[in-house]
Enzyme design. Structure first.
Site, short mmCIF file in Angstrom:
data_model
loop_
_atom_site.label_atom_id
_atom_site.label_comp_id
_atom_site.label_asym_id
_atom_site.label_seq_id
_atom_site.Cartn_x
_atom_site.Cartn_y
_atom_site.Cartn_z
N GLY A 32 0.80 -1.21 0.00
CA GLY A 32 0.00 0.00 0.00
C GLY A 32 0.84 1.26 0.00
N ALA A 98 8.80 4.73 12.33
CA ALA A 98 8.13 5.79 13.08
C ALA A 98 7.98 5.39 14.54
CB ALA A 98 6.76 6.09 12.48
N CYS A 180 -6.86 -12.61 8.15
CA CYS A 180 -6.24 -12.91 6.85
C CYS A 180 -6.04 -14.42 6.76
CB CYS A 180 -4.92 -12.16 6.71
SG CYS A 180 -4.18 -12.28 5.07
N GLY A 341 -5.43 -7.75 -1.65
CA GLY A 341 -4.56 -6.89 -2.43
C GLY A 341 -5.31 -5.90 -3.31
N CYS A 374 -9.14 -12.59 -4.68
CA CYS A 374 -8.05 -13.34 -4.05
C CYS A 374 -7.66 -14.52 -4.92
CB CYS A 374 -8.49 -13.84 -2.66
SG CYS A 374 -7.24 -14.84 -1.82
#
Length: 443
Positions: A32, A98, A180, A341, A374
């Protein structure tokens, strides 16, 4: 001035006489994060400053991790260096990670004590892997393997090679709260195929353990006849299964599994022996964002509206696995909704177009379609699942099995890695194929 009463970055730049560039910071350099960086640069031109903050200096194509875990791929084959690729598109990259986000000051603090200011922040971090939800779960101090990251998949391959020297019972599955499930199904059938090729399958009982209420649920409430299809595929491969399962604890060579009934009460307590196990954990939000008031839900996932914006902080967008999406349905053992995805790519396009419009002084309200597509590999064949939209009721819902899916997944791996190398986020042929399928990225 924006509709929420805040002054837009575009107005700030105009007030300053164009002396300061608009600054876009992206947290995450995965599927992403890399995609939205490229897409923003393509839409915004050379003007705005774009910075990607990653964890390490490599991009990994995570859908190929099940292959890495059985030695069908090496990590090097599915990874590319990030900095040099982004630099060619005039996108800055920082690999230190981060530490925390400070929305009140439009600032991201890095783990080495430095900070980066932003006008727009895009959160695409992926999840925190919540192995700590289950005692003994995970590869770091636990007794199970993981394929959630490429380093984990590489460690799983090392453990698998040792297992092959003295094979025995094997457990594949997912913990309560997982969202997932595709990689778990893939790994179960890929390892079955690999063991057959090695002529060791007769020495390895395989059991699939999952919080899903039935095999083929996949966190989606089923897709087409996915229940019948996956049960049939498991029977052909002599893979047993336990559904409505909550893993209580894992010890060396032993897994405690609580099988629940439809009311969420314990039906049976299993103690399963294993010599090798790969279990997907539940996901949670990453530490850098989860404590920010108004930004995340209690689990740490980023709260967004239908335009991928956070309501409390409208110059913060989020996409991918890190966003908060409610479960498709309530199940006796908690399951989450997956972010596939293509669904992530549709979020990428929506975020890029909305930021582009905001910078131009046009309040756009582009929405991701959140369609689920998928391709699940089965070793020599594969299963394709299409749910349009992902959350029922659906306009399209079907499942297909065939050799073509296995080949399509191999082709998609090569295609996507090339896309990340070149920065071409939507080639003409991708647009053409999606149009033939009647699929749109945004609306």
């Amino acid at each position: 001035m924006q509709a929420d009463g805040r002054v837009s970055p575009a107005a700030v730049a105009a007030f300053l006489g164009g002396q300061r560039m608009v600054r876009v910071v992206i947290l995450g350099a995965g599927i992403g994060g890399m995609s939205v960086a490229y897409e923003l640069r393509g839409m915004l031109g050379a003007g705005p400053a774009i910075t990607v903050i990653g964890e390490g200096d490599l991009f990994s194509f995570t859908p190929s991790n099940p292959w890495v875990a059985v030695g069908w791929r090496t990590a090097k084959q599915i990874q590319i260096p990030v900095a040099t690729r982004l630099e060619k598109k005039r996108i800055a990259f920082d690999p230190v990670g981060a530490e925390r986000v400070e929305p009140g000051r439009n600032r991201v603090w890095l783990r080495d004590g430095r900070s980066i200011d932003y006008d727009y922040l895009v959160i695409a971090t992926g999840p925190r892997l919540a192995f700590d939800d289950v005692p003994g779960l995970g590869p770091d101090g636990g007794f199970t393997q993981s394929i959630c990251t490429t380093p984990h998949a590489t460690a799983a391959w090392d453990a698998y090679q040792e297992f092959l020297q003295d094979p025995g019972p094997l457990i594949v599955g997912a913990a309560a709260g997982a969202s997932c499930f595709g990689p778990a199904y893939e790994f179960a059938m890929i390892v079955d195929r690999d063991l057959r090729k090695r002529k060791l399958r007769d020495r390895v009982p395989i059991i699939y353990v999952t919080p899903e209420p039935y095999v083929g649920h996949m966190g989606l409430g089923g897709v087409g006849d996915s229940k019948g299809l996956m049960e049939s595929e498991f029977r052909k491969r002599h893979i047993q299964w336990i559904v409505n399962a909550k893993i209580g604890a894992v010890r060396a060579g032993e897994m405690e599994v609580l099988e629940m009934n439809e009311d969420g009460e314990i039906r049976r307590n299993h103690v399963l022996p294993f010599r090798y196990s790969m279990v997907l954990p539940a996901f949670a939000g990453v530490d850098a964002v989860r404590q920010v008031e108004g930004l995340c839900n209690p689990r740490g996932f980023v709260l967004i509206d239908k335009h991928q914006r956070n309501s409390a902080w409208p110059n913060i967008y989020a996409l991918g696995v890190c966003v908060a999406i409610p479960p498709v349905e309530q199940t006796p053992v908690p399951t989450g909704a997956p972010k596939t995805g293509f669904m992530i790519e549709s979020m990428v396009t929506a975020v890029a177009r909305n930021i582009q419009g905001d910078i131009a002084g046009e309040r756009r309200e582009v929405q991701a379609t959140w369609n689920a597509i998928c391709l699940a590999d089965m070793g020599d064949r594969g299963a394709a699942f299409v749910a349009l939209p992902q959350i029922p009721p659906r306009n399209v819902s079907w499942t297909r099995v065939g050799k073509w899916v296995h080949l399509a997944k191999i082709a998609f791996e090569k295609y996507f890695l090339r896309k990340m190398k070149t920065g071409n986020t939507e080639p003409v042929y991708e647009k053409y194929v999606l149009k033939l399928l009647g699929i749109e990225r945004t609306r």
